[in-house]
Scaffold this active site. Structure first.
Site, PDB file in Angstrom:
ATOM      1  N   HIS A 142       0.823  -1.214   0.000  1.00 35.52           N
ATOM      2  CA  HIS A 142       0.000   0.000   0.000  1.00 35.52           C
ATOM      3  C   HIS A 142       0.857   1.265   0.000  1.00 35.52           C
ATOM      4  O   HIS A 142       0.319   2.362  -0.192  1.00 35.52           O
ATOM      5  CB  HIS A 142      -0.917   0.038   1.225  1.00 35.52           C
ATOM      6  CG  HIS A 142      -1.912  -1.079   1.259  1.00 35.52           C
ATOM      7  ND1 HIS A 142      -2.816  -1.307   0.249  1.00 35.52           N
ATOM      8  CD2 HIS A 142      -2.143  -2.042   2.188  1.00 35.52           C
ATOM      9  CE1 HIS A 142      -3.559  -2.357   0.551  1.00 35.52           C
ATOM     10  NE2 HIS A 142      -3.174  -2.822   1.721  1.00 35.52           N
ATOM     11  N   ASP A 151      -2.544 -10.871  -2.597  1.00 31.12           N
ATOM     12  CA  ASP A 151      -3.137 -10.432  -1.333  1.00 31.12           C
ATOM     13  C   ASP A 151      -4.609 -10.076  -1.560  1.00 31.12           C
ATOM     14  O   ASP A 151      -5.001  -9.672  -2.671  1.00 31.12           O
ATOM     15  CB  ASP A 151      -2.368  -9.224  -0.817  1.00 31.12           C
ATOM     16  CG  ASP A 151      -2.767  -8.820   0.585  1.00 31.12           C
ATOM     17  OD1 ASP A 151      -2.157  -9.320   1.540  1.00 31.12           O
ATOM     18  OD2 ASP A 151      -3.700  -8.003   0.723  1.00 31.12           O
TER      19      ASP A 151
END
Length: 351
Positions: free
Chosen positions: A128, A165
């Site tokens: 992220h 993910d």
């Protein structure tokens, strides 16, 4: 830790454990639980390699220098969190650098022939973290550092990042959005925490088609991952022909992990990664690095990572639960959705 040459290695530094208290639950912390399980399964002593800290110049290649300086200051100031999902201690910035250092060291080891495959432990997710952004638990982006390092130090022209993910790798997308030498493919639940990762986000001008998102609906599981990899991902890689594959690996896609609404079984996750390993054998002589991203710390995550490492080390799908027979989503739903995805991606790739 091992000094001998192995087919596969685990990159790790004890400094990473200093962050573990921030992830601890009833079943233990993120890394302490994983390492305990790896030791129980005899997958630690002969495979764990001490990683060095990532040089700042390598992080400046993918993150804005002023952003990194500010992040370091904020962590060291004693701030206890950046947001509700990104807790801090004073050493968090250095700890994140050790996570990135593990990926850089793994690249070196594979490129000089000391290993073929690697799993990189991290204290926190990294995918992220963008050029000037943190959040959702991420500070810096280890897998992006590794991908850029392959292009800069080793002159590689075609790197593939496959993000497995449950959450979209928003930072990885941002870092490589305008580049054609790094193909990013993210399979994730949508909209998820970030609200990013729509299939129309395909790359910037001059790099259209080199950022590919495959958003999954709640209830997608083993079958959808398997078919998606065979029908879409492999066909695209067959045209891109990667020289190296890196994987953002999260156990949060599992049915028993409440972090997402995906329903992948342990066996399904292993077989999903086995397909990616087979692609690495086909396209880049087995060169593959898996980087730990998300997952709920505890026994399930630890067991899953141990199974994952066993596959990397021994190329064995060990005994796990059976793949799920029940399907919440009909195949007709996937078939219709796949047609939509393919229509989008056909603008660049032959599908």
């Amino acid at each position: 830790m091992a000094d001998s040459i192995n087919e596969a290695v685990i990159m790790y530094n004890e400094k990473l454990l200093e962050h573990d208290s921030l992830t601890a639950g009833n079943e233990g912390g993120r890394l302490s639980s994983i390492i305990k399980q790896l030791k129980l399964n005899h997958l630690w002593e002969n495979y764990a390699i001490e990683a060095d800290i990532a040089p700042m110049k390598r992080l400046r290649d993918i993150h804005d220098p002023n952003f990194l300086n500010d992040l370091h200051k904020r962590a060291y100031s004693g701030l206890d969190k950046l947001d509700s999902k990104t807790p801090l201690i004073k050493e968090s910035f250095e700890i994140a650098r050790f996570g990135a250092g593990g990926v850089l060291d793994a690249v070196d080891k594979i490129m000089i022939g000391e290993a073929k495959r690697a799993f990189c432990l991290t204290a926190m997710p990294g995918h992220h973290a963008g050029i000037t952004s943190t959040g959702f638990g991420s500070l810096v982006n280890p897998i992006a550092a590794g991908a850029h390092y392959l292009t800069k130090k080793f002159g590689k022209k075609r790197i593939a990042i496959i993000d497995l993910d449950a959450e979209h790798g928003s930072g990885t997308q941002e870092i490589f959005y305008h580049r054609k030498d790094v193909l990013t493919i993210s399979i994730h639940e949508y909209p998820g925490m970030t609200g990013t990762g729509h299939y129309e986000e395909m790359g910037g001008k001059g790099a259209l088609g080199y950022n590919l998102n495959i958003p999954f609906a709640s209830g997608y599981g083993d079958r959808e991952y398997r078919v998606c990899l065979k029908e879409i991902v492999e066909k695209i890689l067959n045209q891109f022909v990667p020289e190296f594959i890196l994987v953002s690996f999260g156990s949060n896609i599992l049915n028993d992990d409440n972090a997402s609404h995906l329903i992948v079984s342990e066996a399904g996750l292993l077989k999903t990664f086995l397909l990616v390993m087979e692609m690495s054998e086909k396209y880049c002589d087995g060169k593959i690095i898996s980087v730990l991203e998300g997952g709920t710390p505890g026994n399930l995550m630890a067991k899953t990572i141990s199974q994952h490492v066993n596959l990397l080390v021994n190329k064995i799908v060990g005994p796990v639960d059976k793949e799920k027979k029940e399907e919440l989503i009909s195949y007709a739903d996937w078939y219709g959705y796949a047609k939509l995805l393919k229509a989008q991606f056909k603008k660049i790739w032959k599908l």
